[in-house]
Write an enzyme that holds these catalytic residues in place. Structure first.
Site, PDB file in Angstrom:
ATOM      1  N   TYR A 135      13.143   1.313 -51.342  1.00  0.00           N
ATOM      2  CA  TYR A 135      13.984   0.622 -50.276  1.00  0.00           C
ATOM      3  C   TYR A 135      15.671   0.361 -50.337  1.00  0.00           C
ATOM      4  CZ  TYR A 135      16.078  -3.327 -48.168  1.00  0.00           C
ATOM      5  OH  TYR A 135      16.915  -3.781 -47.282  1.00  0.00           O
ATOM      6  N   LYS A 186      17.726   3.367 -47.769  1.00  0.00           N
ATOM      7  CA  LYS A 186      18.911   2.463 -47.123  1.00  0.00           C
ATOM      8  C   LYS A 186      20.301   2.828 -47.229  1.00  0.00           C
ATOM      9  CE  LYS A 186      18.310  -0.986 -44.667  1.00  0.00           C
ATOM     10  NZ  LYS A 186      18.122  -1.125 -43.542  1.00  0.00           N
TER      11      LYS A 186
END
Length: 484
Positions: free
Chosen positions: A244, A248
């Protein structure tokens, strides 16, 4: 100009004056943060022109795809995020909200946002501000899915913003793009930009795994597990917490390269939890980052956990993030460079592992959860073991207990977050707050310095978690003793 007579000062640059009659395109509007952004826009800018919600149509097995309007009617309008607005508007609420919110069938993970050329051109001609809040927020997402929703989608949104001509762009990222850095993490671009190489390398790794899975006849579940493992391994090897935070970070890098000259701000929230004030205190929709730990702790299923005593657990209410997003919109374009804003509490109002444990222990002691027999569950005090010691003590229990297997899974997933020594700088965000004047200073508050953690956790967040997510009729015990 008459000598000695001063010109009147210009009116304050309020969000209402800036966005009155304007058109917003919001991605991620069916999500937790997205709904609060919509609520804040409708509440603070009642005369806004239109808010277009880009909604991905879902296809269930053996069923026709749900239309954007169907998802809008089922997932957005009934949300508790709008209960206060419904009360304020009364009978005028249905026509008001339908005149402001317009669902659009699309998909940020697809080129052109999944729109045909004519629809995309028509939308681009009307949009003044693009707010990109769509993302996959799963820490152990399969690598192919994380790449699609956190990197490719950002590229598609940036290209659409360029097509709009005069639009501005706000992209919601995360403070944890910092990865495993230590010390102070500035509100600045990530360096070095490894996105060009990494995006290609990830695509090759995904293709290789999928080809091998086909050759060996692996099941979809086994293939998914391989992609999850590859994402975690690659992210941690390169210095990030998980797939994640890794993807990102790549998304931020891609955005900086693809936005062209579009005025752009990147907002980096820390851990987003329930609202402090808006739409209502304690409003929450799903289990967010820290919530599974509170649930296991309150239900007596966490005998211990590797939580560092002095670690700063940086979290912020969801309405603070939404308010900051609105506050930065009138100020976009001041500089040709991308602006970065971190919305977090650790630099100015830190919450340590010890304090969050003590406040949680006090709360569940006085307001316990209940077992199936209706008996109160007493929480256990943690001993704050290291991750290694925790595994040595409880690792074997995972083979015998589903409960311990879940706790060990959470320990592995959150271990680097719970033991970070990175402090997120919030200088730009504090400057933004100080610039707010008039009604905006009250309506768009995101001053973390004034957060009372004892009150927020014990009187707002934990009751909200139990009420809105767990569906409990929260029983009120004796007043919680304030922890010094």
């Amino acid at each position: 100009m008459v000598r000695g007579v001063r010109s009147p000062a210009p009116p304050p640059l309020t969000i209402d004056r800036s966005l009155r009659g304007k058109t917003i395109l919001l991605t991620g509007g069916t999500g937790f943060l997205g709904k609060v952004i919509v609520e804040r826009l409708l509440r603070c800018v009642p005369d806004i022109g239109r808010i277009y919600l880009l909604i991905r149509t879902r296809r269930e097995p053996n069923a026709a795809p749900a239309s954007a309007m169907a998802r809008f009617e089922a997932e957005v309008l009934p949300s508790g995020a709008f209960d206060t607005l419904k009360t304020l508007h009364g009978e005028r609420w249905p026509p008001f909200v339908r005149s402001r919110l317009v669902p659009v069938a699309g998909d940020v993970s697809q080129p052109g946002l999944g729109l045909d050329h004519r629809d995309r051109a028509g939308l681009a001609a009307r949009v003044d501000v693009v707010i990109n809040a769509a993302a996959s927020v799963v820490f152990d997402e399969p690598l192919d899915s994380a790449l699609l929703h956190n990197v490719r989608s950002v590229e598609h949104v940036a290209r659409f913003a360029r097509e709009c001509g005069a639009a501005a762009l706000v992209h919601v990222s995360t403070a944890f793009v910092a990865g495993r850095r230590t010390g102070r993490f500035e509100e600045a671009p990530l360096a070095p930009d490894v996105s060009a190489l990494e995006v290609d390398a990830i695509a090759e790794a995904v293709a290789s795994i999928q080809e091998e899975a086909r050759a060996k006849g692996l099941s979809p579940r086994a293939t998914r597990a391989r992609l999850v493992d590859e994402g975690m391994t690659r992210a941690r090897r390169l210095g990030w917490h998980d797939v994640y935070s890794f993807t990102k970070a790549l998304g931020e890098m891609v955005l900086a390269r693809e936005r062209g000259t579009v005025p752009t701000a990147i907002v980096r929230p820390t851990i987003i939890e329930s609202s402090l004030r808006h739409p209502t205190p304690g409003w929450l929709e799903n289990l967010n980052v820290g919530d599974p730990l509170w649930v296991e702790f309150g239900r007596g299923r966490m005998p211990d956990f590797p939580l560092a005593v002095d670690a700063v657990l940086d979290m912020v209410p969801v309405d603070f993030v939404a308010n900051a997003v609105l506050a930065m919109i009138p100020r976009l374009g001041r500089t040709p460079e991308v602006s970065y804003y971190t919305v977090g509490s650790g630099a100015r109002n830190p919450l340590s592992g010890r304090r969050i444990h003590d406040l949680s222990y006090e709360y569940f002691t006085h307001n316990p959860m209940y077992d199936r027999q209706g008996e109160p569950i007493a929480p256990s005090r943690l001993t704050f073991p290291t991750y290694t010691d925790f595994l040595e003590t409880y690792g074997g229990a995972a083979t015998r207990s589903a409960t311990m297997k879940r706790v060990l899974y959470l320990a592995d997933l959150y271990e680097t977050y719970m033991n970070t020594s990175c402090i997120f700088d919030t200088t730009n965000t504090e400057r933004l707050l100080d610039e707010l004047e008039g009604p905006d200073r009250l309506a768009l508050d995101f001053d973390v310095r004034a957060l009372d953690w004892c009150s927020y956790l014990q009187e707002v967040h934990l009751p909200g978690l139990r009420r809105h997510v767990l569906g409990e009729d929260v029983r009120s015990g004796p007043p919680v003793r304030r922890h010094a």
